[in-house]
Design a protein around this motif. Structure first.
Motif, PDB file in Angstrom:
ATOM      1  N   SER A   1      -6.280   2.237   8.249  1.00 23.45           N
ATOM      2  CA  SER A   1      -4.541   1.695   8.648  1.00 23.45           C
ATOM      3  C   SER A   1      -3.196   2.397   7.069  1.00 23.45           C
ATOM      4  CB  SER A   1      -4.960   0.167   7.587  1.00 23.45           C
ATOM      5  OG  SER A   1      -6.025   0.041   6.890  1.00 23.45           O
ATOM      6  N   SER A   2      -2.234   2.118   7.262  1.00 24.43           N
ATOM      7  CA  SER A   2      -1.911   2.780   6.476  1.00 24.43           C
ATOM      8  C   SER A   2      -2.009   4.128   6.101  1.00 24.43           C
ATOM      9  CB  SER A   2      -2.201   2.335   4.635  1.00 24.43           C
ATOM     10  OG  SER A   2      -1.879   0.920   4.570  1.00 24.43           O
ATOM     11  N   TRP A   3      -0.812   5.162   5.924  1.00 22.29           N
ATOM     12  CA  TRP A   3      -0.456   6.446   5.795  1.00 22.29           C
ATOM     13  C   TRP A   3       0.418   6.621   4.829  1.00 22.29           C
ATOM     14  CZ3 TRP A   3      -3.438   9.572   9.479  1.00 22.29           C
ATOM     15  CH2 TRP A   3      -4.115   8.102  10.322  1.00 22.29           C
ATOM     16  N   GLY A   4       0.452   7.859   4.093  1.00 23.27           N
ATOM     17  CA  GLY A   4       1.408   8.556   4.071  1.00 23.27           C
ATOM     18  C   GLY A   4       2.017   9.018   4.504  1.00 23.27           C
TER      19      GLY A   4
ATOM     20  N   VAL B   1       1.095  -1.561  -0.168  1.00 25.39           N
ATOM     21  CA  VAL B   1      -0.206  -0.143   0.109  1.00 25.39           C
ATOM     22  C   VAL B   1       0.916   1.030   0.062  1.00 25.39           C
ATOM     23  CG1 VAL B   1      -1.979   0.866   1.020  1.00 25.39           C
ATOM     24  CG2 VAL B   1      -2.067  -1.104   1.118  1.00 25.39           C
ATOM     25  N   GLN B   2       1.039   1.971  -0.887  1.00 23.98           N
ATOM     26  CA  GLN B   2       1.317   3.675  -0.750  1.00 23.98           C
ATOM     27  C   GLN B   2       0.189   4.621  -0.660  1.00 23.98           C
ATOM     28  OE1 GLN B   2       4.185   3.394  -3.761  1.00 23.98           O
ATOM     29  NE2 GLN B   2       5.579   3.402  -2.380  1.00 23.98           N
ATOM     30  N   LEU B   3       0.321   5.843  -0.368  1.00 25.92           N
ATOM     31  CA  LEU B   3      -0.576   6.915   0.067  1.00 25.92           C
ATOM     32  C   LEU B   3       0.577   8.108  -0.110  1.00 25.92           C
ATOM     33  CD1 LEU B   3      -2.751   5.673   2.419  1.00 25.92           C
ATOM     34  CD2 LEU B   3      -3.298   5.881  -0.288  1.00 25.92           C
ATOM     35  N   VAL B   4       0.665   8.900  -1.319  1.00 27.86           N
ATOM     36  CA  VAL B   4       1.184  10.184  -1.682  1.00 27.86           C
ATOM     37  C   VAL B   4       0.924  11.063  -1.847  1.00 27.86           C
ATOM     38  CG1 VAL B   4       3.576  10.492  -3.076  1.00 27.86           C
ATOM     39  CG2 VAL B   4       2.954   8.673  -2.885  1.00 27.86           C
ATOM     40  N   GLU B   5       0.744  12.161  -1.079  1.00 24.71           N
ATOM     41  CA  GLU B   5       0.309  13.220  -0.801  1.00 24.71           C
ATOM     42  C   GLU B   5       0.828  14.127  -1.569  1.00 24.71           C
ATOM     43  OE1 GLU B   5      -0.701  11.569   3.319  1.00 24.71           O
ATOM     44  OE2 GLU B   5       0.683  11.387   1.671  1.00 24.71           O
ATOM     45  N   SER B   6       0.303  15.158  -1.958  1.00 20.96           N
ATOM     46  CA  SER B   6       1.469  16.745  -2.076  1.00 20.96           C
ATOM     47  C   SER B   6       0.146  17.605  -2.716  1.00 20.96           C
ATOM     48  CB  SER B   6       1.680  15.815  -4.144  1.00 20.96           C
ATOM     49  OG  SER B   6       0.625  15.679  -4.787  1.00 20.96           O
TER      50      SER B   6
ATOM     51  N   SER C   1      -2.100   3.186  -4.618  1.00 22.13           N
ATOM     52  CA  SER C   1      -1.786   2.223  -5.240  1.00 22.13           C
ATOM     53  C   SER C   1      -1.315   1.134  -4.335  1.00 22.13           C
ATOM     54  CB  SER C   1      -0.641   2.764  -5.864  1.00 22.13           C
ATOM     55  OG  SER C   1       0.707   2.874  -5.102  1.00 22.13           O
ATOM     56  N   GLY C   2      -1.908   0.300  -4.691  1.00 20.54           N
ATOM     57  CA  GLY C   2      -1.048  -1.436  -3.577  1.00 20.54           C
ATOM     58  C   GLY C   2      -2.408  -1.779  -3.534  1.00 20.54           C
ATOM     59  N   PHE C   3      -3.994  -1.105  -3.699  1.00 14.60           N
ATOM     60  CA  PHE C   3      -4.783  -1.900  -2.917  1.00 14.60           C
ATOM     61  C   PHE C   3      -5.716  -1.159  -3.584  1.00 14.60           C
ATOM     62  CE2 PHE C   3      -6.593   2.031  -0.798  1.00 14.60           C
ATOM     63  CZ  PHE C   3      -5.962   2.727  -0.725  1.00 14.60           C
TER      64      PHE C   3
ATOM     65  N   ASP D   1     -11.715  10.433  -7.444  1.00 13.58           N
ATOM     66  CA  ASP D   1     -11.844   9.451  -8.563  1.00 13.58           C
ATOM     67  C   ASP D   1     -11.356   8.828  -8.489  1.00 13.58           C
ATOM     68  OD1 ASP D   1     -11.711   9.188 -11.407  1.00 13.58           O
ATOM     69  OD2 ASP D   1     -10.836  10.981 -11.868  1.00 13.58           O
ATOM     70  N   ASN D   2     -12.432   7.477  -8.511  1.00 12.31           N
ATOM     71  CA  ASN D   2     -12.095   6.005  -8.356  1.00 12.31           C
ATOM     72  C   ASN D   2     -11.105   5.389  -9.763  1.00 12.31           C
ATOM     73  OD1 ASN D   2     -12.799   5.634  -6.072  1.00 12.31           O
ATOM     74  ND2 ASN D   2     -15.203   4.949  -6.589  1.00 12.31           N
ATOM     75  N   ALA D   3     -11.535   6.080 -10.500  1.00 10.68           N
ATOM     76  CA  ALA D   3     -11.052   5.952 -12.015  1.00 10.68           C
ATOM     77  C   ALA D   3      -9.430   5.842 -12.079  1.00 10.68           C
ATOM     78  CB  ALA D   3     -11.435   7.113 -13.433  1.00 10.68           C
ATOM     79  N   LYS D   4      -8.850   7.171 -11.141  1.00 15.40           N
ATOM     80  CA  LYS D   4      -7.546   7.668 -11.089  1.00 15.40           C
ATOM     81  C   LYS D   4      -6.546   7.098  -9.310  1.00 15.40           C
ATOM     82  CE  LYS D   4      -7.468  11.345 -13.975  1.00 15.40           C
ATOM     83  NZ  LYS D   4      -7.516  13.289 -14.036  1.00 15.40           N
ATOM     84  N   SER D   5      -7.788   6.693  -8.961  1.00 16.87           N
ATOM     85  CA  SER D   5      -6.909   6.052  -7.419  1.00 16.87           C
ATOM     86  C   SER D   5      -6.617   7.246  -6.593  1.00 16.87           C
ATOM     87  CB  SER D   5      -6.221   5.015  -7.635  1.00 16.87           C
ATOM     88  OG  SER D   5      -7.085   4.112  -8.064  1.00 16.87           O
ATOM     89  N   THR D   6      -7.248   8.146  -7.111  1.00 14.81           N
ATOM     90  CA  THR D   6      -6.026   9.499  -6.244  1.00 14.81           C
ATOM     91  C   THR D   6      -7.596  10.065  -5.594  1.00 14.81           C
ATOM     92  OG1 THR D   6      -5.415   9.877  -7.903  1.00 14.81           O
ATOM     93  CG2 THR D   6      -5.451  11.767  -6.855  1.00 14.81           C
ATOM     94  N   LEU D   7      -6.724  11.123  -3.991  1.00  9.11           N
ATOM     95  CA  LEU D   7      -8.551  11.803  -3.174  1.00  9.11           C
ATOM     96  C   LEU D   7      -7.335  12.835  -3.546  1.00  9.11           C
ATOM     97  CD1 LEU D   7     -10.129  11.250  -0.735  1.00  9.11           C
ATOM     98  CD2 LEU D   7      -8.310  10.655   0.688  1.00  9.11           C
ATOM     99  N   TYR D   8      -8.520  14.143  -3.016  1.00 12.86           N
ATOM    100  CA  TYR D   8      -8.616  15.255  -2.954  1.00 12.86           C
ATOM    101  C   TYR D   8      -8.868  16.049  -2.243  1.00 12.86           C
ATOM    102  CZ  TYR D   8      -8.061  14.224  -7.891  1.00 12.86           C
ATOM    103  OH  TYR D   8      -6.905  14.200  -9.144  1.00 12.86           O
TER     104      TYR D   8
END
Length: 122
Positions: free
Chosen positions: A110-113, A2-7, A25-27, A73-80
């Motif tokens: 579970s899992s943190w960036g 699992v990876q969560l990358v904030e920006s 990513s990873g889930f 955006d579930n198609a991009k696996s991205t949270l805003y």
């Protein structure tokens, strides 16, 4: 894994806006509730907002309600997180995290960036 990358963090003046992103990513992103949690300098973690798997249900802490908007955006696996009318008390490191259900308990996440720093200052 699992990876969560904030920006998207940075320095902004009071009243300004920022948009944070969290690339996952990873889930299976679309089957998880997603959340934003923040940590102000010298303070503990604070739950900020959560969004359902499909994006149709959102929740906010009273401190940000009406100013912040969570989306995904579930198609991009991205949270805003769109943050408007920022205040000095919004200064914090912002983290995204996940859970398979709705919760405001940090113990359920579970899992943190690595987090992204938001500084609101003139």
């Amino acid at each position: 894994q699992v990876q969560l990358v904030e920006s998207g963090g940075g320095l902004v003046q009071p009243g300004g806006s920022l948009r944070l992103s969290c690339a996952a990513s990873g889930f299976t992103f679309r089957t998880n509730w997603m959340y934003w949690v923040r940590q102000a300098p010298g303070k503990g973690l604070e739950w900020v907002s959560g969004i359902s798997t499909g994006g149709g249900i959102t929740y906010y802490a009273d401190s940000v309600k009406g100013r912040f908007t969570i989306s995904r955006d579930n198609a991009k696996s991205t949270l805003y997180l769109q943050m408007n009318s920022l205040k000095s008390e919004d200064t914090a490191v912002y983290f995204c995290t996940k859970a398979i259900y709705y919760s405001r308990s940090l113990a359920d996440f579970s899992s943190w960036g690595q987090g992204t720093q938001v500084t609101v200052s003139s």
